[in-house]
Design a protein around this motif. Structure first.
Motif, short mmCIF file in Angstrom:
data_model
loop_
_atom_site.label_atom_id
_atom_site.label_comp_id
_atom_site.label_asym_id
_atom_site.label_seq_id
_atom_site.Cartn_x
_atom_site.Cartn_y
_atom_site.Cartn_z
N PRO A 198 0.65 -1.13 -0.06
CA PRO A 198 0.06 -0.08 0.17
C PRO A 198 0.88 1.27 -0.28
N LEU A 199 2.18 1.13 0.60
CA LEU A 199 2.91 2.38 0.58
C LEU A 199 3.31 2.87 -0.92
N ASP A 200 3.77 1.66 -1.65
CA ASP A 200 4.14 1.94 -2.69
C ASP A 200 2.94 2.26 -3.80
N GLU A 201 1.87 1.75 -3.79
CA GLU A 201 0.82 2.13 -4.44
C GLU A 201 0.61 3.72 -3.98
N LEU A 202 0.53 4.06 -2.80
CA LEU A 202 0.44 5.53 -2.72
C LEU A 202 1.23 6.55 -3.11
N LEU A 203 2.61 6.22 -3.10
CA LEU A 203 3.53 6.76 -3.54
C LEU A 203 3.43 7.04 -5.12
N ARG A 204 3.29 5.99 -5.74
CA ARG A 204 3.10 5.97 -7.08
C ARG A 204 1.89 7.01 -7.60
N ALA A 205 0.97 6.83 -6.80
CA ALA A 205 -0.35 7.85 -7.14
C ALA A 205 0.06 9.18 -6.99
N PHE A 206 1.03 9.64 -6.07
CA PHE A 206 1.39 10.84 -5.95
C PHE A 206 2.45 11.31 -7.07
N VAL A 207 3.00 10.43 -7.57
CA VAL A 207 4.14 10.85 -8.55
C VAL A 207 3.05 10.92 -9.89
N SER A 208 2.42 10.02 -10.20
CA SER A 208 1.50 10.13 -11.31
C SER A 208 0.31 11.34 -11.48
N GLN A 209 0.06 11.80 -10.08
CA GLN A 209 -0.59 13.05 -10.10
C GLN A 209 0.05 14.34 -9.92
N GLY A 210 1.26 14.46 -10.10
CA GLY A 210 2.17 15.06 -10.07
C GLY A 210 2.41 16.10 -8.76
N ARG A 211 2.21 15.31 -7.75
CA ARG A 211 2.22 16.04 -6.36
C ARG A 211 3.59 16.11 -5.39
N MET A 212 4.63 15.42 -6.34
CA MET A 212 5.87 15.41 -5.63
C MET A 212 6.81 16.85 -5.54
N LYS A 213 6.69 17.66 -6.58
CA LYS A 213 7.64 18.81 -6.70
C LYS A 213 6.93 19.66 -7.41
N LEU A 214 7.40 21.06 -7.14
CA LEU A 214 7.00 22.37 -8.04
C LEU A 214 7.63 22.39 -9.22
N ALA A 215 9.22 22.38 -9.37
CA ALA A 215 9.74 22.55 -10.38
C ALA A 215 9.94 21.63 -11.28
N GLY A 216 9.83 21.74 -12.80
CA GLY A 216 9.92 20.87 -13.49
C GLY A 216 8.54 19.98 -13.73
N SER A 217 8.64 19.38 -15.18
CA SER A 217 7.52 18.46 -15.45
C SER A 217 7.42 17.07 -15.26
N ALA A 218 8.81 16.68 -15.15
CA ALA A 218 9.19 15.21 -15.01
C ALA A 218 9.87 15.02 -13.46
N TYR A 219 9.49 13.96 -12.97
CA TYR A 219 10.07 13.62 -11.66
C TYR A 219 10.70 12.39 -11.47
N ASN A 220 11.98 12.43 -10.93
CA ASN A 220 12.66 11.28 -10.84
C ASN A 220 12.81 10.84 -9.46
N PRO A 221 12.26 9.70 -9.12
CA PRO A 221 11.80 9.30 -7.66
C PRO A 221 13.26 9.40 -6.97
N CYS A 222 13.30 9.84 -5.73
CA CYS A 222 14.54 9.85 -4.67
C CYS A 222 14.45 8.58 -3.97
N TYR A 223 13.76 7.56 -4.14
CA TYR A 223 13.29 6.32 -3.30
C TYR A 223 13.02 5.20 -4.39
N GLN A 224 13.06 4.01 -3.54
CA GLN A 224 12.84 2.67 -4.15
C GLN A 224 12.26 1.97 -3.05
N VAL A 225 10.77 1.37 -3.04
CA VAL A 225 10.29 0.63 -2.27
C VAL A 225 10.58 -0.96 -2.26
N VAL A 226 11.19 -1.33 -1.24
CA VAL A 226 11.75 -2.85 -1.44
C VAL A 226 10.98 -3.78 -0.45
N SER A 227 10.38 -4.89 -0.87
CA SER A 227 9.72 -5.69 0.02
C SER A 227 10.67 -6.87 0.31
#
Length: 461
Positions: free
Chosen positions: A432-461
């Motif tokens: 569920p953590l990974d799903e939530l973070l992926r949703a934030f990325v797809s909705q453009g909710r991670m950063k103001l600057a720039g159109s593309a977002y390169n995640p600063c994290y990897q979720v490992v189970s």
């Protein structure tokens, strides 16, 4: 006030205090000057540059410094107190040769709080920053020194959390909610940046004017790593900078009488986890504290995701600590007003202060500063075999690390050097953590600057 010379978009200026540090002893002047030079100059420079860049679309302190490489600030001593000497400051902070008054207030609030924390808190043996009581005492004194705590006022301060990177529709909605809060005489406290932190203040400002409310409060609470990347919005008329994210979060819940959460990203999720972790503590469960999640109709899926995540991770009882109201600003304001009335009655019965919530129990796990190094992020205890409030605290730290990797200079440089953070734990939490973070990325909710977002994290189970 000051003199200046202009060179294209940059300004050299001498600036006198406004709102803070206007009356100082000679000893205080010397201490301000010495502290700003010895070990705190770089932090003061970064925070001051962000304040002077109010309105910039950048939320990356590294990029802001690269845009103004020659900017510098120095505290000058004079018989009547201090002045700040600015070199190559952003020209947008000035109008016809004068610094904008609100920016000048924010600039000296930054200096006031950074120096006060250094001299009066961190170097003072009376504050035990390794104990819960000592940390709360430090938060109290920082807020009192900034004149945030007001006696003889009925509870009316609504904390509004939400993202800086929100859609125009969501921003207009936050203004509408702020308007209806202001009509009911409620003041606003936010993280002081743009987006959902600015909208409620803007709406409340209009409503306060209509109601002829003259003592309007728009409190901004920040911390050095955030303010170095994200200037206070111009409506903030009371600014305070806490020394770290944990003390900043504690300040919100100690001074606020209710909390509204608008759509946001990882920073907002961090705040939600912090709050729900506190409210799930058995010592706090009888204490009224209204919490409302709200947004326009287009945000319904967003809050459904948040609600589902909370249910999957913490179970059904946690849902009782908040309510979700979609697309109805008047209903939000009415519900918050009713909740604050309950807070008022409770504190009266308990003979507790209205201006600082002393009875809220905050465990040390929520108060100790978390340094989001790669090692610390990989060793977070993310499993269900622990009390709910401790799980919330550890998840909060995971989100705090992602915020650091997104916008804070130290975090950005660490990601550039070592690659993404590794977040690992039980699969039933990581999914569920990974799903939530992926949703934030797809909705453009991670950063103001720039159109593309390169995640600063990897979720490992």
């Amino acid at each position: 006030m000051h003199s200046r010379t202009e060179n294209s978009a940059s300004v050299d200026a001498l600036v006198s205090p406004e709102g803070s540090l206007e009356v100082l002893s000679q000893h205080e002047v010397n201490r301000l000057r010495d502290t700003s030079r010895n070990g705190h100059h770089d932090l003061l420079r970064r925070c001051a540059l962000a304040v002077l860049s109010c309105g910039s679309p950048l939320d990356d302190s590294k990029a802001l410094l690269e845009q103004h490489p020659k900017f510098d600030i120095e505290v000058l001593q004079q018989d009547r107190g201090i002045r700040l000497q600015l070199t190559q400051a952003p020209g947008d902070a000035f109008v016809d040769g004068d610094m904008i008054r609100g920016i000048r207030e924010h600039l000296f609030a930054v200096l006031r709080d950074l120096v006060y924390v250094s001299n009066e808190i961190e170097l003072n043996p009376r504050y035990d920053l390794n104990s819960s009581e000592g940390i709360t005492d430090a938060v109290f004194h920082i807020l009192r020194n900034a004149h945030i705590l007001r006696t003889n006022q009925q509870p009316n301060l609504v904390v509004c959390w939400g993202g800086h990177s929100i859609s125009r529709e969501e921003y207009e909605y936050t203004k509408d909610v702020g308007y209806h809060l202001g009509l009911r005489g409620l003041d606003i406290c936010t993280g002081c940046g743009p987006g959902a932190m600015k909208g409620p203040m803007k709406g409340a400002n209009v409503a306060h004017a209509k109601q002829r409310i003259h003592q309007r409060r728009y409190i901004g609470i920040s911390e050095p790593g955030i303010i170095a990347a994200e200037a206070p919005n111009p409506i903030v008329n009371e600014l305070v900078i806490l020394p770290d994210i944990e003390k900043r979060l504690e300040a919100f819940v100690r001074v606020g009488h209710g909390i509204i959460v608008f759509p946001g990203g990882v920073g907002t999720a961090e705040e939600i986890l912090y709050l729900l972790g506190l409210l799930s503590n058995p010592s706090n469960q009888k204490q009224p504290f209204p919490v409302i999640f709200t947004g326009p109709a287009s945000a319904q899926d967003y809050f459904h995701q948040i609600d589902q995540f909370i249910h999957q991770v913490f179970g059904e009882p946690m849902r009782e600590r908040y309510q979700i109201i979609i697309d109805d600003p008047p209903a939000v304001a009415r519900a918050m007003k009713a909740g604050i009335n309950q807070v008022t009655e409770y504190r009266r019965k308990q003979n507790d202060a209205f201006y600082f919530n002393w009875r809220l129990q905050i465990d040390l796990l929520f108060q100790e500063p978390f340094d989001p190094s790669h090692e610390a992020m990989s060793q977070l205890e993310l499993h269900k075999n622990q009390p709910i409030d401790q799980l919330a605290a550890n998840l909060r730290r995971a989100f705090s690390g992602i915020v650091a990797g997104n916008v804070k200079d130290k975090g950005i440089r660490s990601i550039e050097e070592k690659g993404p953070f590794q977040i690992q734990g039980d699969p039933e939490l990581m999914r569920p953590l990974d799903e939530l973070l992926r949703a934030f990325v797809s909705q453009g909710r991670m950063k103001l600057a720039g159109s593309a977002y390169n995640p600063c994290y990897q979720v490992v189970s």
